[in-house]
Design a protein around this motif. Structure first.
Motif, short mmCIF file in Angstrom:
data_model
loop_
_atom_site.label_atom_id
_atom_site.label_comp_id
_atom_site.label_asym_id
_atom_site.label_seq_id
_atom_site.Cartn_x
_atom_site.Cartn_y
_atom_site.Cartn_z
N SER A 1 53.12 37.63 38.15
CA SER A 1 52.45 37.61 36.85
C SER A 1 51.11 38.35 36.85
CB SER A 1 52.22 36.16 36.42
OG SER A 1 51.38 35.51 37.34
N ILE A 2 50.83 39.11 37.90
CA ILE A 2 49.53 39.77 37.98
C ILE A 2 49.59 41.11 37.24
CG2 ILE A 2 47.88 40.81 39.58
CD1 ILE A 2 48.62 38.64 41.57
N GLY A 3 48.71 41.26 36.24
CA GLY A 3 48.69 42.47 35.43
C GLY A 3 47.77 43.53 36.01
N PRO A 4 47.57 44.68 35.28
CA PRO A 4 46.83 45.81 35.86
C PRO A 4 45.37 45.51 36.22
CG PRO A 4 47.44 46.25 33.56
CD PRO A 4 48.16 45.01 33.97
N ILE A 5 44.68 44.73 35.37
CA ILE A 5 43.26 44.48 35.67
C ILE A 5 43.13 43.55 36.87
CG2 ILE A 5 41.12 43.49 34.76
CD1 ILE A 5 41.92 44.60 32.03
N LEU A 6 43.93 42.46 36.87
CA LEU A 6 43.90 41.56 38.02
C LEU A 6 44.29 42.31 39.30
CD1 LEU A 6 45.42 38.07 37.07
CD2 LEU A 6 43.14 38.58 37.87
N LEU A 7 45.27 43.22 39.17
CA LEU A 7 45.73 43.97 40.36
C LEU A 7 44.61 44.88 40.88
CD1 LEU A 7 48.33 44.42 42.07
CD2 LEU A 7 48.68 46.48 40.73
N LEU A 8 43.94 45.60 39.97
CA LEU A 8 42.84 46.48 40.38
C LEU A 8 41.74 45.66 41.06
CD1 LEU A 8 41.07 49.06 40.37
CD2 LEU A 8 40.34 48.42 38.07
N MET A 9 41.33 44.58 40.42
CA MET A 9 40.25 43.77 40.97
C MET A 9 40.65 43.16 42.30
SD MET A 9 37.72 44.08 39.05
CE MET A 9 37.11 44.37 37.42
N SER A 10 41.88 42.71 42.35
CA SER A 10 42.35 42.05 43.58
C SER A 10 42.42 43.05 44.73
CB SER A 10 43.73 41.44 43.32
OG SER A 10 44.07 40.60 44.37
N ILE A 11 42.98 44.24 44.47
CA ILE A 11 43.11 45.25 45.52
C ILE A 11 41.73 45.76 45.93
CG2 ILE A 11 43.85 47.63 45.94
CD1 ILE A 11 46.45 46.97 44.54
N PHE A 12 40.90 46.05 44.93
CA PHE A 12 39.59 46.58 45.26
C PHE A 12 38.73 45.52 45.96
CE2 PHE A 12 35.14 47.60 44.25
CZ PHE A 12 35.08 48.83 44.86
N GLY A 13 38.75 44.30 45.41
CA GLY A 13 37.96 43.22 46.00
C GLY A 13 38.36 42.96 47.44
N THR A 14 39.64 43.05 47.73
CA THR A 14 40.11 42.80 49.08
C THR A 14 39.75 43.93 50.02
OG1 THR A 14 41.96 41.67 48.07
CG2 THR A 14 42.13 42.09 50.40
N THR A 15 39.81 45.16 49.51
CA THR A 15 39.52 46.32 50.36
C THR A 15 38.03 46.43 50.67
OG1 THR A 15 41.32 47.39 49.18
CG2 THR A 15 40.02 48.78 50.62
N MET A 16 37.19 46.06 49.67
CA MET A 16 35.73 46.16 49.87
C MET A 16 35.21 44.86 50.47
SD MET A 16 34.75 49.13 48.90
CE MET A 16 36.30 49.88 49.36
#
Lengths: 81, 511
Positions: B38-53
């Motif tokens: 159920s994760i949409g584009p904004i959650l996905l961006l934030m989740s991927i970026f937050g995890t990488t940084m």
């Protein structure tokens, strides 16, 4: 030339431009506070974002989504892992 | 003391977010592990970026700019903008299609089927866990150092050995406990929500930090005049061949277990579009202020009753530079907010990593070994949590050992994942890639990585270069050559496997 070829060609050009040997020993500042070696690479990041925006618009691999839709239509029970 | 209260309030807020996300949790293991796609584009961006940084981006980039100068942006940030999105485009979308078709959740499930071997998972799993541990370690080391610096003087009676600052062993334990709690309450959904919230927090606070520190130094133009001029160019600090070889390190995103899981389980391929475009810009927003603060710290002085003194003394622990600048150049309350922002960046990495480790252990080891029906949903979630706790305890104990450079340790971690990139690239694009080659590639990569990591005294020696290049160049070459050579001399995959993973294109089939 196909849009995907253009996008990947531009990606290779950007990869080459990353090696900015012309600024290697340059200590000058942009706007009085950004070292040129940092400023160049900030612009590089913006160029990269523009490249990927173009890729999303003109070279998105929509066939992957079409293949998934076709598969799920033929196999409505879904995944098997 | 105000700073400590603000940090504590922020941690309590995160726990509240975990409780809120639990209300949306359906209580099933699928919801706990994949949030029901159920994760949409904004959650996905934030989740991927937050995890990488992670601490690598904030504490590590400041430290590396302080030590090695302005070249750090080109080494990691600008290469990452190009290579990360290229990998999302080339590999991520393909994996999304495979995950949607066959219902995979973890990368090991996919590799097992693609390389026709259940045993392959038992080889890959410990290697991936072994590489995730340094990633977690980077977070705990960074958090511990920053909290200690910012809280200096808060508890003189309680912690006299650290000048009253909260010592690393306390802050690392508290942060691990908070992240474990909200992840355990809400599963992947809580991690995604917490990531989004924390990514916004650390980007906003990072900008405020930059502004406040620059104002205290008389503005950015005055601050840069104080910097050591040697650090304002790359000459003498990094060789062109080394600078070039950093290009290979961002390939690590192709094998990060948490990203793989996002690719396999995302609702739609379109949800990746925003991530592909915004990722380079987000990297720039986070890295630029940190690097400038690191450069300013090389020479910045402040007026004290005894005269002008360096804010960061020569020979200081580079990991502590950001914390020192925040502590000495902002007020107590602002220091608390800024520390909360730094901790947000660190915790938004830890949560996804914790979740991913638990998911892999349950799905790829326990359920695969004992059978799907052997355990109830409740038992599966319990096993995932128990494994996560065990890994966190190991990482915590390692973090108490002699401190490493956050940047160097992060690079070693990314090097290992990057060197496994030929595995996923061949699996997705090369029909001829074989089971034997997959085994050989993982063994050669792990052995070469460990040999060189040991040669660097486990990350303490920063000068390990091979032919002037970063170790990743050699390990990746060994991995790629192994994949190609062994594939060509062993039997190809079965027709059934090829039909499954390389089906005829729709256009071809309709002709």
């Amino acid at each position: 030339m196909k849009s995907r070829t253009v996008i990947w060609t531009l990606a290779v050009v950007l990869a080459v431009l990353h090696q900015d040997f012309w600024y290697w020993d340059d200590r000058s500042l942009w706007f009085g506070f950004i070292p040129v070696g940092l400023g160049y690479h900030m612009l590089y990041s913006l160029a990269t974002a523009a490249l990927w925006a173009a890729a999303v618009v003109w070279a998105w691999p929509s066939e992957v989504e079409e293949e998934v839709d076709a598969y799920l239509k033929a196999h409505p029970e879904g995944g098997e892992a | 003391m105000i700073s400590v209260a603000i940090i504590a309030a922020y941690l309590a807020l995160l726990l509240g977010l975990g409780v809120m996300s639990q209300r949306l949790n359906k209580g099933t293991s699928e919801d706990f592990f994949v949030a029901s796609h159920s994760i949409g584009p904004i959650l996905l961006l934030m989740s991927i970026f937050g995890t990488t940084m992670t601490a690598f981006a904030m504490v590590g980039s400041t430290a590396e700019a302080f030590e090695s100068g302005v070249g750090v942006y080109g080494k990691m940030a600008s290469w990452s903008g190009l290579v990360h999105s290229a990998v999302f485009f080339l590999v991520g979308i393909k994996l999304w299609g495979i995950g949607r078709r066959y219902g995979y959740v973890t990368q090991i499930q996919y590799f097992r089927d693609r390389f026709e071997s259940g045993a392959f998972g038992y080889l890959l799993f410990p290697v991936l866990v072994g590489l995730v541990i340094p990633y977690l370690l980077v977070g705990l080391l960074g958090a511990g150092t920053v909290v200690r610096q910012v809280t200096t003087g808060a508890f003189p009676g309680l912690f006299p050995a650290t000048n009253g600052g909260v010592p690393h062993w306390v802050s690392a334990a508290v942060i691990s406990g908070v992240v474990l709690t909200y992840v355990f309450i809400g599963g992947l959904r809580a991690a995604a929500w917490a990531n989004t919230f924390q990514t916004i927090v650390f980007m906003a606070i990072g900008c405020v930090t930059f502004y406040l520190i620059s104002q205290r130094l008389g503005g950015a133009a005055e601050a840069i005049k104080m910097a050591d001029p040697v650090k304002l160019a790359r000459e003498g600090l990094v060789e062109p061949s080394q600078f070039l070889s950093y290009a290979l390190i961002p390939l690590s995103v192709g094998m990060f277990p948490h990203l793989f899981q996002h690719w396999l389980t995302a609702k739609s391929a379109k949800t990746f579009r925003l991530t592909v475009i915004a990722h380079p810009i987000f990297i720039m927003i986070v890295w630029t202020p940190c690097i400038l603060i690191g450069l300013w710290a090389t020479g910045a002085v402040m007026d004290t009753p005894t005269g002008l003194h360096r804010i960061v003394p020569e020979g200081a622990n580079p990991n502590a530079v950001l914390g020192m600048m925040v502590n000495k150049l902002t007020g107590d309350a602002m220091g608390g907010f800024l520390t909360a922002g730094i901790l947000a960046a660190i915790m938004s990495s830890l949560d996804s990593q914790f979740m991913c480790l638990g998911t892999m252990f349950t799905n790829d080891v326990v359920v695969h070994f004992c059978g799907e029906k052997r355990f109830t949903d409740r038992q599966k979630i319990f096993m995932a949590r128990a494994f996560i706790v065990a890994i966190v305890v190991i990482t915590y104990l390692l973090s108490l050992a002699e401190p490493r450079s956050v940047f160097a340790l992060g690079i070693w971690c990314f090097t290992g994942f990057a060197a496994l990139f030929p595995l996923v690239f061949a699996a997705v694009y090369w029909k001829r890639a074989t089971r034997a080659a997959a085994f050989a590639t993982v063994i050669v990569t792990a052995a070469t990585w460990f040999w060189l990591f040991r040669a660097s005294n486990y990350g303490l020696d920063r000068d390990v270069l091979i032919f002037g290049m970063m170790p990743v160049a050699v390990i990746l070459a060994a991995s790629a050559v192994t994949m190609i050579v062994v594939s060509l001399i062993t039997a190809p995959p079965s027709r059934e496997t090829l039909d499954k993973f390389f089906p005829p294109r729709l256009a071809d089939a309709s002709n």
